[in-house]
Write a protein that holds these residues in place. Structure first.
Motif, PDB file in Angstrom:
ATOM      1  N   ALA A  13      68.841  25.187  59.954  1.00 13.73           N
ATOM      2  CA  ALA A  13      67.718  24.915  61.180  1.00 13.73           C
ATOM      3  C   ALA A  13      68.312  25.393  62.519  1.00 13.73           C
ATOM      4  N   ALA A  14      69.800  25.688  62.660  1.00 16.76           N
ATOM      5  CA  ALA A  14      70.065  26.254  63.941  1.00 16.76           C
ATOM      6  C   ALA A  14      70.012  27.656  64.006  1.00 16.76           C
ATOM      7  N   ALA A  15      69.682  28.406  62.837  1.00 17.30           N
ATOM      8  CA  ALA A  15      69.706  29.851  62.947  1.00 17.30           C
ATOM      9  C   ALA A  15      68.192  30.247  63.366  1.00 17.30           C
ATOM     10  N   GLU A  16      68.286  31.168  64.387  1.00 17.13           N
ATOM     11  CA  GLU A  16      66.917  31.296  65.250  1.00 17.13           C
ATOM     12  C   GLU A  16      65.942  32.248  64.347  1.00 17.13           C
ATOM     13  N   ARG A  17      66.391  33.013  63.550  1.00 17.98           N
ATOM     14  CA  ARG A  17      65.704  34.035  62.862  1.00 17.98           C
ATOM     15  C   ARG A  17      65.344  33.461  61.261  1.00 17.98           C
ATOM     16  N   VAL A  18      65.509  32.111  60.971  1.00 18.46           N
ATOM     17  CA  VAL A  18      65.474  31.673  59.731  1.00 18.46           C
ATOM     18  C   VAL A  18      64.329  30.833  59.703  1.00 18.46           C
ATOM     19  N   GLU A  19      63.495  31.005  58.668  1.00 22.61           N
ATOM     20  CA  GLU A  19      62.418  29.836  58.429  1.00 22.61           C
ATOM     21  C   GLU A  19      62.342  29.524  56.828  1.00 22.61           C
ATOM     22  N   VAL A  20      62.430  28.159  56.653  1.00 23.97           N
ATOM     23  CA  VAL A  20      62.658  27.435  55.353  1.00 23.97           C
ATOM     24  C   VAL A  20      61.184  27.120  54.817  1.00 23.97           C
ATOM     25  N   THR A  59      72.086  30.331  47.763  1.00 23.65           N
ATOM     26  CA  THR A  59      70.664  30.572  48.218  1.00 23.65           C
ATOM     27  C   THR A  59      71.066  30.511  49.844  1.00 23.65           C
ATOM     28  N   ALA A  60      71.471  29.277  50.262  1.00 24.21           N
ATOM     29  CA  ALA A  60      71.641  29.138  51.597  1.00 24.21           C
ATOM     30  C   ALA A  60      72.529  29.894  52.343  1.00 24.21           C
ATOM     31  N   GLU A  61      73.765  30.176  51.645  1.00 25.71           N
ATOM     32  CA  GLU A  61      74.842  31.007  52.262  1.00 25.71           C
ATOM     33  C   GLU A  61      74.344  32.447  52.376  1.00 25.71           C
ATOM     34  N   GLU A  62      73.529  33.013  51.326  1.00 26.15           N
ATOM     35  CA  GLU A  62      73.094  34.413  51.468  1.00 26.15           C
ATOM     36  C   GLU A  62      72.019  34.490  52.388  1.00 26.15           C
ATOM     37  N   ALA A  63      71.289  33.504  52.770  1.00 27.10           N
ATOM     38  CA  ALA A  63      70.321  33.494  53.950  1.00 27.10           C
ATOM     39  C   ALA A  63      70.996  33.560  54.944  1.00 27.10           C
ATOM     40  N   LEU A  64      72.110  32.669  55.339  1.00 24.14           N
ATOM     41  CA  LEU A  64      72.797  32.637  56.478  1.00 24.14           C
ATOM     42  C   LEU A  64      73.329  34.061  56.965  1.00 24.14           C
ATOM     43  N   GLU A  65      74.110  34.851  55.708  1.00 22.24           N
ATOM     44  CA  GLU A  65      74.298  35.922  56.229  1.00 22.24           C
ATOM     45  C   GLU A  65      73.290  37.085  56.558  1.00 22.24           C
ATOM     46  N   LEU A  66      72.318  36.872  56.020  1.00 20.29           N
ATOM     47  CA  LEU A  66      71.332  37.963  55.943  1.00 20.29           C
ATOM     48  C   LEU A  66      70.622  37.733  57.438  1.00 20.29           C
ATOM     49  N   ALA A  67      70.768  36.564  58.154  1.00 14.84           N
ATOM     50  CA  ALA A  67      70.355  36.176  59.374  1.00 14.84           C
ATOM     51  C   ALA A  67      70.901  37.047  60.413  1.00 14.84           C
ATOM     52  N   GLU A  68      72.234  37.297  60.162  1.00 12.04           N
ATOM     53  CA  GLU A  68      73.183  38.139  61.248  1.00 12.04           C
ATOM     54  C   GLU A  68      72.708  39.591  61.254  1.00 12.04           C
ATOM     55  N   VAL A  69      71.914  39.970  60.383  1.00  5.75           N
ATOM     56  CA  VAL A  69      71.415  41.382  60.494  1.00  5.75           C
ATOM     57  C   VAL A  69      69.837  41.651  60.430  1.00  5.75           C
ATOM     58  N   ALA A  70      69.102  40.818  59.768  1.00  7.70           N
ATOM     59  CA  ALA A  70      67.837  41.202  59.695  1.00  7.70           C
ATOM     60  C   ALA A  70      67.137  40.570  60.782  1.00  7.70           C
ATOM     61  N   SER A  71      65.627  40.925  60.901  1.00  6.19           N
ATOM     62  CA  SER A  71      65.172  40.586  62.223  1.00  6.19           C
ATOM     63  C   SER A  71      64.421  39.028  61.950  1.00  6.19           C
ATOM     64  N   VAL A 120      64.279  35.818  58.374  1.00  6.71           N
ATOM     65  CA  VAL A 120      64.671  35.601  57.043  1.00  6.71           C
ATOM     66  C   VAL A 120      63.741  34.539  56.610  1.00  6.71           C
ATOM     67  N   THR A 121      63.095  34.388  55.536  1.00 10.46           N
ATOM     68  CA  THR A 121      62.211  33.581  55.304  1.00 10.46           C
ATOM     69  C   THR A 121      62.578  33.059  53.805  1.00 10.46           C
ATOM     70  N   VAL A 122      63.008  31.507  53.626  1.00 12.37           N
ATOM     71  CA  VAL A 122      63.675  31.276  52.777  1.00 12.37           C
ATOM     72  C   VAL A 122      62.915  30.531  51.815  1.00 12.37           C
ATOM     73  N   LEU A 123      62.563  31.036  50.542  1.00 11.72           N
ATOM     74  CA  LEU A 123      61.426  30.522  49.826  1.00 11.72           C
ATOM     75  C   LEU A 123      62.012  29.554  48.809  1.00 11.72           C
ATOM     76  N   VAL A 124      61.785  28.198  48.897  1.00 13.27           N
ATOM     77  CA  VAL A 124      62.350  27.272  48.047  1.00 13.27           C
ATOM     78  C   VAL A 124      61.174  26.868  47.166  1.00 13.27           C
ATOM     79  N   PRO A 125      61.400  26.945  45.749  1.00 10.10           N
ATOM     80  CA  PRO A 125      60.253  26.585  44.693  1.00 10.10           C
ATOM     81  C   PRO A 125      60.140  25.004  44.713  1.00 10.10           C
ATOM     82  N   GLY A 126      60.953  24.147  44.934  1.00  6.95           N
ATOM     83  CA  GLY A 126      61.010  22.762  44.897  1.00  6.95           C
ATOM     84  C   GLY A 126      61.371  22.358  46.552  1.00  6.95           C
TER      85      GLY A 126
END
Length: 414
Positions: free
Chosen positions: A188-195, A155-167, A169-175
């Motif tokens: 945490a360092a990726a500007e366009r990612v929220e967990v 999940t984390a790796e896919e989110a980081l890859e998407l952060a390179e193209v998407a405006s 990225v919201t990572v929804l963690v069930p637990g």
């Protein structure tokens, strides 16, 4: 025992290719089945982090090419077909789209299926906003918001890859997240990612095309406008593929190491219950499964295969300074320098080396082994090692050595 193949590997991802290569290097007839292209999940990634060592990055396409090339060079046959059922036995039987085939042993390395949320209307939106491959479909969402659902390393790796193209990225963690500290730092360092932790998707919005999702969070329900959704929850293992092998709640096959309850069936990689989802772990498990499969065949045969008749044991005097004792015969009464044991049943062509991974020990061992191979004209010289000097030796590797080889030279220390 007459079979179509000595060893059949179901799945040509990282673990499957490693298992197939090891088995083929032992001189066996090996086929690797995959309904698509070889490489498994690696074909969906641009790069692989923490491989081959922690902190390092490997380019995935190059890694796949090397794995496939090494397997084919060892003699593995790639079969692009889907295996729908495996029945253990002697021989094992595999049902495929092209018909049934038999094998002396089977390695199941299918990995996991695509992620699913299990929500109404989900299947209709697959390919219309819902995807499980950032590397494949990420560019379609360039400059647009997306969400990723899951809690693991993938999940984390896919989110980081998407952060390179998407405006965004919201990572929804069930637990709570289960990814490692390095990926947590990078997210945490990726500007366009929220967990968002404790968050799960309850409703999909959109008719014919995804328009958003409703998310349940500890603070209440929340509408999230996204054009893309990448679920990595609900991924299922190959439970039911092998009737005699039980599976856990996620369909992953239960095993002791790589050995299942069905003696002729091994399992490796993400298809195994409790597996660590990393490329490095998959390579290690595939290697262990390949060796264990070879050991299964050797044990079932009770001796060398019919087309590989045993070579008579060493019966000549050794060269100067080399004293040989046949362990199946015992130390001779004559302890004079240069005495040679005769009789016994050890096959001196079956020699292996085992190192603790210290460079100096490995170099010394290979040098000694090379001299012995030349002196005895050995057609084969096995080699195995611990993953690192401080780790315990793998049980399956030790089993493989003890069952396949009659003499094992061990090098330890520096």
């Amino acid at each position: 025992m007459s079979t179509d193949w000595d060893i059949a590997v179901v799945g040509a991802g990282v673990a499957g290719l490693a298992a197939a290569r090891v088995a083929a290097e032992a001189g066996l007839r090996v086929v690797a089945f995959d309904r698509m292209a070889p490489g498994g999940q690696l074909v969906n990634l641009t790069s692989v982090h923490d491989h081959p060592r922690p902190g390092e990055v490997a380019e995935s396409a190059g890694l796949v090419s090397r794995l496939v090339a090494d397997a084919e060079a060892a003699g593995v046959v790639m079969a692009f077909d889907e295996v729908t059922r495996v029945r253990s036995g002697t021989p094992a039987r595999l049902e495929t789209g092209e018909g049934a085939v038999t094998a002396g042993a089977v390695v199941v390395a299918t990995g996991l299926g695509a992620g699913r949320l299990g929500l109404p209307g989900e299947e209709q939106l697959v390919g219309r906003g819902i995807s499980t491959c950032a590397g494949c479909d990420g560019p379609l969402f360039r400059g647009r918001p997306v969400a990723v659902v899951g809690d693991d390393e993938w999940t984390a790796e896919e989110a980081l890859e998407l952060a390179e193209v998407a405006s965004a990225v919201t990572v929804l963690v069930p637990g709570e997240p289960r990814w490692n500290a390095d990926r947590a730092r990078r997210l945490a360092a990726a500007e366009r990612v929220e967990v968002l932790t404790g968050a799960s998707v309850t409703t999909l919005r959109g008719e014919g095309l995804l328009a958003g999702v409703v998310v349940a969070t500890p603070g209440g329900s929340r509408e999230l406008a996204v054009d893309g959704l990448f679920p990595y929850v609900g991924r299922r293992g190959p439970g039911g593929l092998v009737e005699e092998v039980p599976a856990d709640d996620a369909g992953r096959l239960r095993a002791d190491g790589v050995r299942t309850a069905a003696g002729t069936v091994l399992v490796a990689g993400d298809a195994r219950s409790g597996a660590v989802q990393s490329v490095t772990a998959a390579v290690a498990e595939g290697t262990a499964a390949g060796r264990a499969a070879v050991a299964v065949l050797r044990t079932a045969a009770g001796s060398a295969p019919a087309d590989e008749p045993p070579v008579a044991g060493l019966r000549t005097a050794a060269g100067p300074g080399l004293r040989i004792v046949d362990p199946t015969f015992g130390v001779p009464a004559d302890e004079a320098e240069g005495a040679v044991a005769v009789g016994g049943g050890a096959d001196w062509t079956e020699v292996a080396l085992f190192s603790n991974s210290k460079p100096n020990a490995t170099e010394l061992l290979r040098g000694v082994g090379g001299r012995l191979q030349e002196h005895w004209a050995l057609p084969e010289l096995g080699f195995a090692s611990k993953p690192n000097a401080s780790a315990a030796a793998d049980k399956d590797v030790i089993d493989w050595l003890s069952q396949r080889y009659k003499m094992v030279l061990v090098a330890v220390g520096d």
